[in-house]
Design a protein around this motif. Structure first.
Motif, short mmCIF file in Angstrom:
data_model
loop_
_atom_site.label_atom_id
_atom_site.label_comp_id
_atom_site.label_asym_id
_atom_site.label_seq_id
_atom_site.Cartn_x
_atom_site.Cartn_y
_atom_site.Cartn_z
N PHE A 49 0.84 -1.19 0.00
CA PHE A 49 0.00 0.00 0.00
C PHE A 49 0.88 1.24 0.00
O PHE A 49 2.00 1.23 0.53
N THR A 50 0.38 2.31 -0.60
CA THR A 50 1.07 3.59 -0.51
C THR A 50 0.76 4.19 0.87
O THR A 50 0.43 3.45 1.80
N ASN A 51 0.81 5.50 1.00
CA ASN A 51 0.59 6.11 2.31
C ASN A 51 -0.88 6.13 2.73
O ASN A 51 -1.21 6.67 3.78
N SER A 52 -1.75 5.59 1.90
CA SER A 52 -3.17 5.50 2.25
C SER A 52 -3.70 4.12 1.88
O SER A 52 -3.03 3.36 1.17
N ASP A 53 -4.91 3.83 2.34
CA ASP A 53 -5.54 2.55 2.00
C ASP A 53 -6.10 2.55 0.59
O ASP A 53 -6.58 1.52 0.12
N MET A 54 -6.05 3.68 -0.10
CA MET A 54 -6.77 3.83 -1.36
C MET A 54 -5.94 3.48 -2.59
O MET A 54 -6.47 3.39 -3.69
N GLN A 55 -4.64 3.30 -2.43
CA GLN A 55 -3.79 2.96 -3.57
C GLN A 55 -2.85 1.82 -3.18
O GLN A 55 -2.39 1.75 -2.03
N ILE A 56 -2.56 0.95 -4.14
CA ILE A 56 -1.66 -0.17 -3.88
C ILE A 56 -0.73 -0.36 -5.07
O ILE A 56 -1.13 -0.18 -6.23
N LEU A 57 0.51 -0.69 -4.76
CA LEU A 57 1.55 -0.89 -5.76
C LEU A 57 1.84 -2.38 -5.85
O LEU A 57 1.96 -3.06 -4.83
N THR A 58 1.96 -2.89 -7.06
CA THR A 58 2.20 -4.33 -7.25
C THR A 58 3.35 -4.55 -8.22
O THR A 58 3.66 -3.70 -9.06
N SER A 59 3.99 -5.72 -8.10
CA SER A 59 4.99 -6.16 -9.07
C SER A 59 4.66 -7.58 -9.50
O SER A 59 3.99 -8.31 -8.77
N SER A 60 5.16 -7.95 -10.68
CA SER A 60 4.68 -9.20 -11.25
C SER A 60 5.74 -9.90 -12.08
O SER A 60 6.72 -9.29 -12.53
N GLY A 61 5.49 -11.19 -12.30
CA GLY A 61 6.33 -11.98 -13.19
C GLY A 61 6.17 -11.59 -14.64
O GLY A 61 6.91 -12.11 -15.50
N ASP A 62 5.23 -10.69 -14.96
CA ASP A 62 5.10 -10.23 -16.34
C ASP A 62 6.09 -9.11 -16.67
O ASP A 62 6.06 -8.53 -17.76
N GLY A 63 6.99 -8.79 -15.71
CA GLY A 63 8.03 -7.81 -15.95
C GLY A 63 7.64 -6.37 -15.69
O GLY A 63 8.38 -5.44 -16.01
N THR A 64 6.47 -6.16 -15.07
CA THR A 64 5.99 -4.80 -14.83
C THR A 64 5.67 -4.58 -13.35
O THR A 64 5.48 -5.53 -12.58
N CYS A 65 5.59 -3.30 -12.99
CA CYS A 65 5.00 -2.87 -11.73
C CYS A 65 3.80 -2.00 -12.09
O CYS A 65 3.72 -1.45 -13.20
N ALA A 66 2.86 -1.86 -11.15
CA ALA A 66 1.66 -1.08 -11.46
C ALA A 66 1.10 -0.46 -10.19
O ALA A 66 1.21 -1.03 -9.10
N LEU A 67 0.50 0.71 -10.35
CA LEU A 67 -0.17 1.41 -9.26
C LEU A 67 -1.67 1.37 -9.53
O LEU A 67 -2.12 1.72 -10.63
N TRP A 68 -2.46 0.97 -8.52
CA TRP A 68 -3.89 0.74 -8.69
C TRP A 68 -4.70 1.53 -7.68
O TRP A 68 -4.25 1.77 -6.56
N ASP A 69 -5.90 1.91 -8.09
CA ASP A 69 -6.88 2.48 -7.17
C ASP A 69 -7.65 1.33 -6.53
O ASP A 69 -8.25 0.51 -7.24
N VAL A 70 -7.63 1.25 -5.21
CA VAL A 70 -8.22 0.12 -4.51
C VAL A 70 -9.74 0.10 -4.67
O VAL A 70 -10.35 -0.96 -4.86
N GLU A 71 -10.38 1.25 -4.60
CA GLU A 71 -11.84 1.31 -4.62
C GLU A 71 -12.40 0.89 -5.98
O GLU A 71 -13.33 0.09 -6.07
N SER A 72 -11.83 1.41 -7.05
CA SER A 72 -12.37 1.14 -8.38
C SER A 72 -11.65 0.02 -9.12
O SER A 72 -12.17 -0.51 -10.10
N GLY A 73 -10.43 -0.34 -8.66
CA GLY A 73 -9.64 -1.33 -9.37
C GLY A 73 -9.00 -0.78 -10.63
O GLY A 73 -8.45 -1.54 -11.44
N GLN A 74 -9.02 0.53 -10.81
CA GLN A 74 -8.48 1.16 -12.01
C GLN A 74 -6.97 1.22 -11.96
O GLN A 74 -6.38 1.50 -10.92
N LEU A 75 -6.33 0.98 -13.11
CA LEU A 75 -4.89 1.12 -13.23
C LEU A 75 -4.54 2.60 -13.33
O LEU A 75 -4.96 3.29 -14.25
N LEU A 76 -3.77 3.09 -12.37
CA LEU A 76 -3.41 4.51 -12.33
C LEU A 76 -2.10 4.79 -13.05
O LEU A 76 -1.95 5.84 -13.67
#
Length: 390
Positions: A198-225
């Motif tokens: 999670f970032t500094n709030s519960d509303m955003q989360i950062l992920t990393s993956s075996g697909d070679g990317t990292c991504a920042l997401w909005d927790v409430e909507s599931g939207q890729l930021l």
């Protein structure tokens, strides 16, 4: 990172030639496209001059890279341990297991502290647990739950793994409540989820993956930021910079690179390539001016972001097993490393020497985190247990 390798190949129609072939997932101006290897090569050749080839451009880029390294080396006037020679050596200290947490029926793969310093979430090859005398257990739809994280408020946990998803579970005081029914799928990658935070709030989360990317997401909507593309192989780990140092994070992966990213622009702003094998763990120094990494090459390394280079290597000839996890003490003087030979090595960050070696686990140490107040640290292992050390 583990004894199993996960490979995902996508078959389908190429977005360019429409033929059904194995596809390469690439991004152009942050837009995902699926091209076959032939179309990718053709696209790379577009816009080349009459005397230019991919080989000449590659040679030119390597030459520029060498020149940059030479200029950087001119500023390398002393090693960290040489500067720290006059610093007083650490005195005797005793760290031992204060509590052993048993409950997982298989390999513990990841853990995280709640900011209240009293609760821990951990994940294993079967399910995640929330510890405070084992408050909740949630069974996941996949066998390897490789990532888990506590929300800053302590009111939710996130986890994921071979299901390629990051799921968020709201927590409650009712131990009998069915948490799985309240699960929210937030992130979706095209390969396994290796880490989340999670970032500094519960509303955003950062992920990393075996697909070679990292991504920042909005927790409430599931939207890729924001998406982050720069690794050429699986991304295995990430860590957010301390909040007061800005919107950056560091990631490490199977391409032996540690990349520092700007979360606002999605750009890689620094990259370090001194490791000789997969980077399994990265952790910011408490001040945010540096970070440490642990690798399968059996070394931990310290990188100074201001100097833009590696400043110390923590290794011994007798250590031949990989490092799975690293973390700093609250002061930053100690670096803890969990190793695949079942031990935890404690390093003096300034002098570069090993000051202690901790025994207790009966299989490889897969995860390690210092508590928010710095009074203890927790390690997780393939021996199915977690240990609290102080």
């Amino acid at each position: 990172m583990c004894d199993q390798t996960f490979l995902a190949i996508t078959f389908g129609p190429c977005d360019n030639c429409s033929e059904t072939k194995p596809l390469m997932n690439i991004y152009v101006k942050n837009e995902p496209i699926n091209y076959c290897s032939l179309c990718v090569e053709r696209m790379a050749c577009q816009g080349l001059g009459p005397n230019e080839t991919l080989a000449t451009l590659k040679t030119e880029s390597e030459t520029l890279k060498t020149k940059l390294e030479e200029e950087r080396a001119k500023l390398h006037d002393a090693e960290l341990h040489q500067v720290a020679e006059k610093v007083e050596a650490l005195g005797q200290f005793i760290i031992k297991t204060r509590r052993t947490l048993k409950g997982h029926g298989n390999k513990v793969l990841c853990m995280d502290w709640c900011k209240d310093k009293r609760r821990i979430v951990s994940s294993s090859q079967v399910r995640p647990f929330r510890w405070r005398r084992h408050e909740h257990a949630v069974t996941m739809p996949c066998t390897w739950v490789m990532a888990c994280a506590y929300a800053p408020s302590g009111c939710a946990v996130a986890c994921g793994g071979l299901d390629n998803k990051c799921s968020v579970y709201p927590l409650s005081l009712d131990k009998n409540e069915n948490l799985a029914a309240k699960k929210k799928s937030v992130a979706m990658h095209t390969n396994y989820l290796s880490a989340c935070s999670f970032t500094n709030s519960d509303m955003q989360i950062l992920t990393s993956s075996g697909d070679g990317t990292c991504a920042l997401w909005d927790v409430e909507s599931g939207q890729l930021l924001q998406s982050f593309h720069g690794h050429s192989a699986d991304v295995l780990c990430l860590d957010l910079a301390p909040s007061e140092t800005g919107n950056t994070f560091v990631s490490g992966g199977c391409d032996k690179k540690a990349n520092v990213w700007d979360m606002r622009s999605g750009q890689c702003i620094q990259s370090f390539e001194s490791h000789e094998s997969d980077i399994n763990s990265v952790r910011y120094y408490p001040s945010g001016d540096a970070f440490a990494s642990g690798s399968d090459d059996a070394t931990c390394r310290l990188f100074d972001l201001r100097a833009d280079r590696e400043v110390s290597v923590y290794s011994k000839d007798s250590i031949i097993f990989g490092v799975s996890s690293v973390d700093f003490s609250l002061s930053g003087r100690l670096l803890f490393g969990g190793y695949n030979d079942y031990t935890i090595n404690v390093w003096d960050v300034l002098k570069g020497t090993r000051v202690s070696i901790l025994f207790g686990h009966e299989n490889r140490v897969s995860t390690l985190r210092v508590s928010p107040d710095g009074t203890a640290f927790c390690s997780g292992s393939w021996d199915h247990t977690l240990r609290i050390w102080a």
